[in-house]
Design a protein around this motif. Structure first.
Motif, PDB file in Angstrom:
ATOM      1  N   ARG A   1       0.858  -1.186   0.000  1.00 28.35           N
ATOM      2  CA  ARG A   1       0.000   0.000   0.000  1.00 28.35           C
ATOM      3  C   ARG A   1       0.897   1.240   0.000  1.00 28.35           C
ATOM      4  NH1 ARG A   1      -5.516  -0.883   3.072  1.00 28.35           N
ATOM      5  NH2 ARG A   1      -5.472  -3.118   3.551  1.00 28.35           N
ATOM      6  N   GLN A   2       0.398   2.286  -0.635  1.00 30.70           N
ATOM      7  CA  GLN A   2       1.107   3.562  -0.632  1.00 30.70           C
ATOM      8  C   GLN A   2       0.240   4.605   0.061  1.00 30.70           C
ATOM      9  OE1 GLN A   2       1.753   5.431  -4.449  1.00 30.70           O
ATOM     10  NE2 GLN A   2       3.580   6.529  -3.753  1.00 30.70           N
ATOM     11  N   VAL A   3       0.849   5.394   0.931  1.00 25.61           N
ATOM     12  CA  VAL A   3       0.149   6.393   1.740  1.00 25.61           C
ATOM     13  C   VAL A   3       0.865   7.728   1.574  1.00 25.61           C
ATOM     14  CG1 VAL A   3      -0.467   7.084   4.095  1.00 25.61           C
ATOM     15  CG2 VAL A   3      -0.633   4.680   3.422  1.00 25.61           C
ATOM     16  N   ALA A   4       0.101   8.807   1.493  1.00 28.62           N
ATOM     17  CA  ALA A   4       0.702  10.134   1.393  1.00 28.62           C
ATOM     18  C   ALA A   4       1.406  10.503   2.695  1.00 28.62           C
ATOM     19  CB  ALA A   4      -0.377  11.167   1.074  1.00 28.62           C
ATOM     20  N   MET A   5       2.671  10.898   2.583  1.00 29.83           N
ATOM     21  CA  MET A   5       3.414  11.381   3.728  1.00 29.83           C
ATOM     22  C   MET A   5       3.039  12.826   3.994  1.00 29.83           C
ATOM     23  SD  MET A   5       7.548  11.558   4.262  1.00 29.83           S
ATOM     24  CE  MET A   5       7.759   9.993   3.428  1.00 29.83           C
ATOM     25  N   ARG A   6       2.681  13.122   5.243  1.00 28.68           N
ATOM     26  CA  ARG A   6       2.210  14.462   5.604  1.00 28.68           C
ATOM     27  C   ARG A   6       2.876  14.891   6.912  1.00 28.68           C
ATOM     28  NH1 ARG A   6      -3.984  12.496   5.509  1.00 28.68           N
ATOM     29  NH2 ARG A   6      -3.497  12.546   7.757  1.00 28.68           N
ATOM     30  N   ALA A   7       2.634  16.148   7.266  1.00 31.40           N
ATOM     31  CA  ALA A   7       3.210  16.661   8.503  1.00 31.40           C
ATOM     32  C   ALA A   7       2.689  15.914   9.723  1.00 31.40           C
ATOM     33  CB  ALA A   7       2.929  18.158   8.619  1.00 31.40           C
ATOM     34  N   ASP A   8       1.442  15.419   9.646  1.00 36.46           N
ATOM     35  CA  ASP A   8       0.860  14.757  10.814  1.00 36.46           C
ATOM     36  C   ASP A   8       1.173  13.266  10.889  1.00 36.46           C
ATOM     37  OD1 ASP A   8      -0.731  13.909   8.741  1.00 36.46           O
ATOM     38  OD2 ASP A   8      -2.632  14.283   9.743  1.00 36.46           O
ATOM     39  N   ASN A   9       1.908  12.726   9.919  1.00 37.08           N
ATOM     40  CA  ASN A   9       2.263  11.302  10.023  1.00 37.08           C
ATOM     41  C   ASN A   9       3.741  11.009   9.783  1.00 37.08           C
ATOM     42  OD1 ASN A   9       2.618  11.251   7.185  1.00 37.08           O
ATOM     43  ND2 ASN A   9       0.621  10.320   6.817  1.00 37.08           N
ATOM     44  N   PHE A  10       4.523  12.034   9.433  1.00 36.34           N
ATOM     45  CA  PHE A  10       5.933  11.793   9.128  1.00 36.34           C
ATOM     46  C   PHE A  10       6.672  11.173  10.308  1.00 36.34           C
ATOM     47  CE2 PHE A  10      10.300  13.326   9.685  1.00 36.34           C
ATOM     48  CZ  PHE A  10      10.913  12.729   8.605  1.00 36.34           C
ATOM     49  N   MET A  11       6.554  11.770  11.499  1.00 39.69           N
ATOM     50  CA  MET A  11       7.304  11.266  12.654  1.00 39.69           C
ATOM     51  C   MET A  11       6.911   9.830  12.976  1.00 39.69           C
ATOM     52  SD  MET A  11       9.361  13.688  13.742  1.00 39.69           S
ATOM     53  CE  MET A  11       9.545  15.471  13.882  1.00 39.69           C
ATOM     54  N   ASP A  12       5.606   9.546  12.955  1.00 39.30           N
ATOM     55  CA  ASP A  12       5.158   8.188  13.261  1.00 39.30           C
ATOM     56  C   ASP A  12       5.633   7.199  12.198  1.00 39.30           C
ATOM     57  OD1 ASP A  12       3.917   8.754  15.647  1.00 39.30           O
ATOM     58  OD2 ASP A  12       1.901   8.902  14.819  1.00 39.30           O
ATOM     59  N   ALA A  13       5.585   7.603  10.926  1.00 39.63           N
ATOM     60  CA  ALA A  13       6.031   6.710   9.860  1.00 39.63           C
ATOM     61  C   ALA A  13       7.512   6.398  10.006  1.00 39.63           C
ATOM     62  CB  ALA A  13       5.742   7.328   8.498  1.00 39.63           C
ATOM     63  N   LEU A  14       8.318   7.406  10.296  1.00 39.05           N
ATOM     64  CA  LEU A  14       9.755   7.187  10.431  1.00 39.05           C
ATOM     65  C   LEU A  14      10.057   6.340  11.665  1.00 39.05           C
ATOM     66  CD1 LEU A  14      12.573   7.608   9.408  1.00 39.05           C
ATOM     67  CD2 LEU A  14      12.616   9.858  10.505  1.00 39.05           C
ATOM     68  N   GLN A  15       9.352   6.607  12.773  1.00 38.20           N
ATOM     69  CA  GLN A  15       9.588   5.789  13.962  1.00 38.20           C
ATOM     70  C   GLN A  15       9.160   4.351  13.715  1.00 38.20           C
ATOM     71  OE1 GLN A  15       9.039   7.453  17.730  1.00 38.20           O
ATOM     72  NE2 GLN A  15       9.032   5.515  18.819  1.00 38.20           N
ATOM     73  N   ALA A  16       8.030   4.165  13.033  1.00 31.52           N
ATOM     74  CA  ALA A  16       7.578   2.807  12.730  1.00 31.52           C
ATOM     75  C   ALA A  16       8.604   2.075  11.882  1.00 31.52           C
ATOM     76  CB  ALA A  16       6.233   2.848  12.011  1.00 31.52           C
ATOM     77  N   SER A  17       9.161   2.747  10.896  1.00 31.25           N
ATOM     78  CA  SER A  17      10.135   2.103  10.007  1.00 31.25           C
ATOM     79  C   SER A  17      11.365   1.636  10.763  1.00 31.25           C
ATOM     80  CB  SER A  17      10.543   3.062   8.887  1.00 31.25           C
ATOM     81  OG  SER A  17      11.329   2.401   7.920  1.00 31.25           O
ATOM     82  N   CYS A  18      11.632   2.237  11.926  1.00 32.86           N
ATOM     83  CA  CYS A  18      12.797   1.888  12.735  1.00 32.86           C
ATOM     84  C   CYS A  18      12.446   1.015  13.939  1.00 32.86           C
ATOM     85  CB  CYS A  18      13.487   3.160  13.225  1.00 32.86           C
ATOM     86  SG  CYS A  18      14.123   4.247  11.928  1.00 32.86           S
ATOM     87  N   SER A  19      11.184   0.580  14.061  1.00 31.99           N
ATOM     88  CA  SER A  19      10.719  -0.121  15.266  1.00 31.99           C
ATOM     89  C   SER A  19      10.972  -1.622  15.169  1.00 31.99           C
ATOM     90  CB  SER A  19       9.237   0.179  15.505  1.00 31.99           C
ATOM     91  OG  SER A  19       9.063   1.534  15.865  1.00 31.99           O
TER      92      SER A  19
END
Length: 364
Positions: free
Chosen positions: A206-224
């Motif tokens: 799935r592809q999701v738009a990266m936005r100001a309200d999800n960038f931090m969570d997406a990056l932390q998830a990718s490193c979890s």
């Protein structure tokens, strides 16, 4: 001793034979998961993004998982050289003070500190990442399914046992347990998200738009990393659920790359030759071979013999956290020594790019 090796897919080799390698030839740059191993690529990152690519103006897709996502997000910041230097310092100096009797930090403690560090690093600078005039960032995460829809003391180990078993049968079977979710920034001056720079028939995606309200969570998830950090739940704008380290589905980003004809090379600074599909494929050596998906790829990686000259005769890795424990100065000395030696990698790359030596191009 030469420190750097070059491994080219057949299409990449043909292009280099005919045209050399110019900054404008680069259409995609992947960045692997691998924890502290990524530190060895810091000098190369600073050279590529701070100097070499700056000589061109074409759009470039940056694809990263785990520490690779952190590196590629850093490449999007203004003054990338200073940003990469800070990333290196912060990563090497990370430390967790433990109360008496506690031998290692908990996943909750690490996740909380990591989130705070991301906020300190990127806070107030999201526009630089999300609206870079050239670079389009793609952060890879792994969304849990079945037992892995939620984290839990029993659910998580049982879920990963199921995922390991499914993956042993066939990589596509892993998709029943984990799916690839890619958070992508929009192309510069575009109204729509645009396609991914790779095909997705290999694995459910799935592809999701990266936005100001999800960038931090997406990056932390990718490193979890499972069992070391807690997963991230219910990221804004994404399908509900639990998100884990992007390296689980795409350890080294062995993807069906589709670079544009005008910039046909996938340039991959990596810490080894093998491009392993998923983290759970580490044990399956037959899956470490190249494939037609990587035909346009040029991997640049440390020579294994040169790696033996580093402190402890290896790249920095996560085992060093356990090896050195609370002895932060000792670990920092070893990691700083490896990173300092890695300036030779960047120096050799700069010389080779000025006049590519085809005799040094090995098959990928």
């Amino acid at each position: 001793m030469q420190a750097l090796r070059f491994y080219a897919g057949p299409a990449a080799r043909r292009h280099i034979e005919q045209h050399g390698l110019r900054p404008q030839d680069i259409g995609v740059i992947p960045a692997a998961a691998g924890g502290p191993k990524g530190l060895i690529l810091g000098p190369i990152d600073r050279f590529l993004f701070g100097e070499w690519l700056a000589r061109s103006g074409q759009p470039v897709d940056l694809v990263g998982a785990s520490i690779g996502a952190w590196r590629m997000a850093t490449a999007c910041l203004n003054d990338p050289v200073a940003a990469f230097e800070r990333l290196e310092r912060d990563y090497i100096a990370q430390h967790y003070e433990l109360p008496p009797g506690q031998k290692r930090p908990t996943a909750v403690q690490i996740s909380q500190r990591f989130g705070e560090n991301l906020e300190l690093f990127y806070g107030g600078r999201l526009d630089e990442v999300l609206h870079h005039p050239r670079y389009r960032l793609h952060i890879v995460t792994s969304r849990g399914r079945l037992l892995l829809r939620q984290d839990g003391g029993l659910r998580t180990p049982l879920g990963y046992l199921g995922a390991f078993t499914a993956n042993a049968l066939h990589r596509k079977a892993l998709g029943a347990w984990l799916e690839r979710v890619v958070f992508s920034s929009a192309p510069a001056q575009a109204d729509s998200l645009g396609p991914l720079p790779f095909g997705t028939l290999d694995y459910r995606t799935r592809q999701v738009a990266m936005r100001a309200d999800n960038f931090m969570d997406a990056l932390q998830a990718s490193c979890s990393i499972p069992f070391m950090l807690r997963p991230v739940r219910n990221i804004a704008g994404a399908p509900p659920g639990t998100y884990w380290d992007g390296g689980l589905t795409d350890y080294h980003l062995h993807l069906q790359y589709q670079p544009p004809a005008s910039s046909p090379i996938v340039l991959y600074p990596h810490f080894q030759k093998a491009v392993v599909p998923g983290w759970l494929d580490k044990a399956w050596k037959g899956r470490h071979r190249s494939s037609p998906a990587l035909d346009a790829m040029l991997v640049i990686a440390p020579d294994p013999e040169w790696v033996k000259t580093l402190p402890n005769a290896k790249l920095p890795d996560r085992d060093d956290f356990r090896r050195y424990g609370q002895n932060l100065p000792a670990r920092m000395q070893v990691w700083n020594g490896a990173v300092s030696a890695a300036t030779q990698l960047a120096d050799e790359l700069a010389r080779w790019l000025e006049r590519p030596d085809l005799s040094r191009l090995d098959p990928l």
